[in-house]
Design an enzyme around this catalytic site. Structure first.
Site, PDB file in Angstrom:
ATOM      1  CG  HIS A   1     -27.112 -31.175   3.414  1.00  0.00           C
ATOM      2  ND1 HIS A   1     -25.805 -30.975   3.071  1.00  0.00           N
ATOM      3  CD2 HIS A   1     -27.373 -30.025   2.842  1.00  0.00           C
ATOM      4  CE1 HIS A   1     -25.605 -30.279   2.388  1.00  0.00           C
ATOM      5  NE2 HIS A   1     -26.590 -29.680   1.801  1.00  0.00           N
TER       6      HIS A   1
ATOM      7  CB  CYS B   1     -47.697 -41.141   8.154  1.00  0.00           C
ATOM      8  SG  CYS B   1     -46.704 -42.368   9.157  1.00  0.00           S
TER       9      CYS B   1
ATOM     10  CB  CYS C   1     -43.918 -46.803   8.430  1.00  0.00           C
ATOM     11  SG  CYS C   1     -45.167 -45.879   9.651  1.00  0.00           S
TER      12      CYS C   1
ATOM     13  CB  THR D   1     -16.892 -27.275   3.218  1.00  0.00           C
ATOM     14  OG1 THR D   1     -17.910 -27.876   1.538  1.00  0.00           O
ATOM     15  CG2 THR D   1     -16.752 -26.286   2.917  1.00  0.00           C
TER      16      THR D   1
ATOM     17  CB  ALA E   1     -10.232 -30.613  10.253  1.00  0.00           C
TER      18      ALA E   1
HETATM   19  N1  APR Z   1      -9.391 -31.855   7.024  1.00  0.00           N
HETATM   20  C1  APR Z   1      -9.860 -30.645   7.175  1.00  0.00           C
HETATM   21  N2  APR Z   1     -10.493 -31.028   5.553  1.00  0.00           N
HETATM   22  C2  APR Z   1     -10.773 -31.602   5.033  1.00  0.00           C
HETATM   23  C3  APR Z   1     -10.258 -32.931   5.306  1.00  0.00           C
HETATM   24  C4  APR Z   1      -9.597 -33.183   6.918  1.00  0.00           C
HETATM   25  N3  APR Z   1      -9.535 -34.454   7.549  1.00  0.00           N
HETATM   26  N4  APR Z   1     -10.113 -34.219   4.256  1.00  0.00           N
HETATM   27  C5  APR Z   1     -11.256 -33.645   3.818  1.00  0.00           C
HETATM   28  N5  APR Z   1     -11.010 -32.967   3.350  1.00  0.00           N
HETATM   29  C6  APR Z   1     -11.502 -31.241   2.817  1.00  0.00           C
HETATM   30  C7  APR Z   1     -11.404 -31.704   1.702  1.00  0.00           C
HETATM   31  O1  APR Z   1     -10.452 -30.876   0.527  1.00  0.00           O
HETATM   32  C8  APR Z   1     -13.081 -31.428   0.738  1.00  0.00           C
HETATM   33  O2  APR Z   1     -13.084 -29.855   0.214  1.00  0.00           O
HETATM   34  O3  APR Z   1     -13.270 -31.539   2.861  1.00  0.00           O
HETATM   35  C9  APR Z   1     -13.606 -31.467   2.473  1.00  0.00           C
HETATM   36  C10 APR Z   1     -14.354 -32.474   1.732  1.00  0.00           C
HETATM   37  O4  APR Z   1     -15.579 -32.799   0.837  1.00  0.00           O
HETATM   38  P1  APR Z   1     -16.944 -32.922   0.240  1.00  0.00           P
HETATM   39  O5  APR Z   1     -16.865 -34.617   0.194  1.00  0.00           O
HETATM   40  O6  APR Z   1     -17.159 -32.756  -1.240  1.00  0.00           O
HETATM   41  O7  APR Z   1     -17.717 -32.241   1.367  1.00  0.00           O
HETATM   42  P2  APR Z   1     -18.809 -30.953   1.223  1.00  0.00           P
HETATM   43  O8  APR Z   1     -18.161 -29.714   1.106  1.00  0.00           O
HETATM   44  O9  APR Z   1     -19.499 -31.166   2.249  1.00  0.00           O
HETATM   45  O10 APR Z   1     -19.805 -31.993   0.263  1.00  0.00           O
HETATM   46  C11 APR Z   1     -21.379 -31.372   0.542  1.00  0.00           C
HETATM   47  O11 APR Z   1     -22.629 -33.173  -0.881  1.00  0.00           O
HETATM   48  O12 APR Z   1     -22.709 -35.138  -1.710  1.00  0.00           O
HETATM   49  C12 APR Z   1     -22.883 -33.759  -1.293  1.00  0.00           C
HETATM   50  O13 APR Z   1     -24.865 -33.711   0.764  1.00  0.00           O
HETATM   51  C13 APR Z   1     -23.211 -34.364   0.582  1.00  0.00           C
HETATM   52  O14 APR Z   1     -23.241 -32.714   2.117  1.00  0.00           O
HETATM   53  C14 APR Z   1     -22.622 -33.189   1.482  1.00  0.00           C
HETATM   54  C15 APR Z   1     -22.795 -31.990   0.490  1.00  0.00           C
HETATM   55 ZN    ZN Z   2     -45.644 -44.185   8.346  1.00  0.00          ZN
END
Ligand code: APR
Ligand code: ZN
Length: 245
Positions: free
Chosen positions: A118, A129, A147, A188, A232
């Site tokens: 992303h 540009c 810019c 995620t 994590a």
């Molecule tokens: N450790 C592990 N997992 C965690 C923790 C933690 N401390 N805190 C939250 N989470 C988990 C949540 O349970 C959830 O599944 O991380 C995830 C966060 O979810 P999102 O905020 O939706 O993140 P993501 O999946 O990366 O979103 C994808 O959505 O808005 C767009 O571009 C943005 O890259 C992003 C994309």
């Molecule tokens: Zn420019």
């Protein structure tokens, strides 16, 4: 802890481990996630990150973007999860990290092969540009930033809703996904396409899916082979210990 031992054995026997991270890995660095408890989308309207809205209302969009991504992210440092993944790459267990995050924390932790699906918030790009410049070169109290080369409006160098996935990150991530025999998912939801399809493609290619999350995600029931429930930083630390013993 059998699951950590099992996960460690799978990683040690693997020939190509790819890490796939989302906002959850940076929560313990002080960066809120987008969804779930304290999710940014509970407070801010995602419309401010829609590319059409941005072009029509650059100043309003920039006020929210600054608050979310520059006032928050500025002070963030890599946590034990980012550092642990960098260590796994250094020790030869991990080939690359595909991240949906734009906070640069994997690179700050020392990871080398990082594919930013992303983009990255550290640079601004000119909407006319295409010139890229570090965000730190601009006073973001004067919005929208312009810019230096052509005086047109700059936007952060990460993708907005409605924008294409940047190259070469997209192709490199796809290649990684094709080669991986283990995908390690960290923090995620699996909700946002097209990024969220990568673990599914890896699974279809026969990869083992190891998932770290504080709660089940869309992947957990569908494709996850080993679910390491927890924060994590704790899970990655436990995983490194299991690999090293
Ligand atoms: N450790 C592990 N997992 C965690 C923790 C933690 N401390 N805190 C939250 N989470 C988990 C949540 O349970 C959830 O599944 O991380 C995830 C966060 O979810 P999102 O905020 O939706 O993140 P993501 O999946 O990366 O979103 C994808 O959505 O808005 C767009 O571009 C943005 O890259 C992003 C994309
Ligand atoms: Zn420019």
């Amino acid at each position: 802890m059998p699951t950590y031992q099992e996960a460690a054995q799978i990683i040690k026997n693997a020939s190509h481990v790819t890490v796939f991270t989302g906002a959850g890995i940076s929560v313990e660095s002080g960066i809120p996630p987008f969804r779930g408890e304290n999710g940014l989308w509970n407070t801010y309207d995602p419309i401010f990150l829609d590319i059409r809205y941005f072009h029509a209302n650059p100043r309003e969009s920039w006020q929210v973007i600054k608050e979310i991504f520059y006032d928050f992210f500025g002070q963030a440092h890599p946590n034990a999860a980012h550092l642990g993944i960098a260590q796994l790459e250094k020790d030869g267990y991990v080939k690359a990290t595909i991240t949906q995050n734009i906070d640069n924390l994997h690179q700050d932790a020392g990871s080398i092969e990082v594919y930013e699906y992303h983009g990255n918030s550290r640079n601004l790009i000119c909407t006319s540009c295409g010139q890229k410049s570090p965000a730190s070169h601009f006073d973001l109290n004067l919005l929208p930033p312009l810019c230096i080369r052509c005086s047109k409006i700059l936007k952060p160098d990460f993708i907005f809703y409605g924008e294409a996935i940047p190259e070469p990150a997209m192709s490199l991530s796809f290649q990684e996904t094709e080669q991986a025999d283990v995908f390690l998912l960290v923090g995620t939801t699996g909700e946002v396409m097209p990024a969220a399809q990568l673990p599914h493609i890896a699974k279809r290619n026969g990869a083992k899916i190891i998932e770290i999350n504080i709660e089940p995600s869309l992947y957990t029931q569908q494709i996850t082979d080993i679910f390491l429930q927890g924060k994590a930083t704790v899970a990655i630390t436990n995983l490194l210990e299991a690999i090293e013993n």
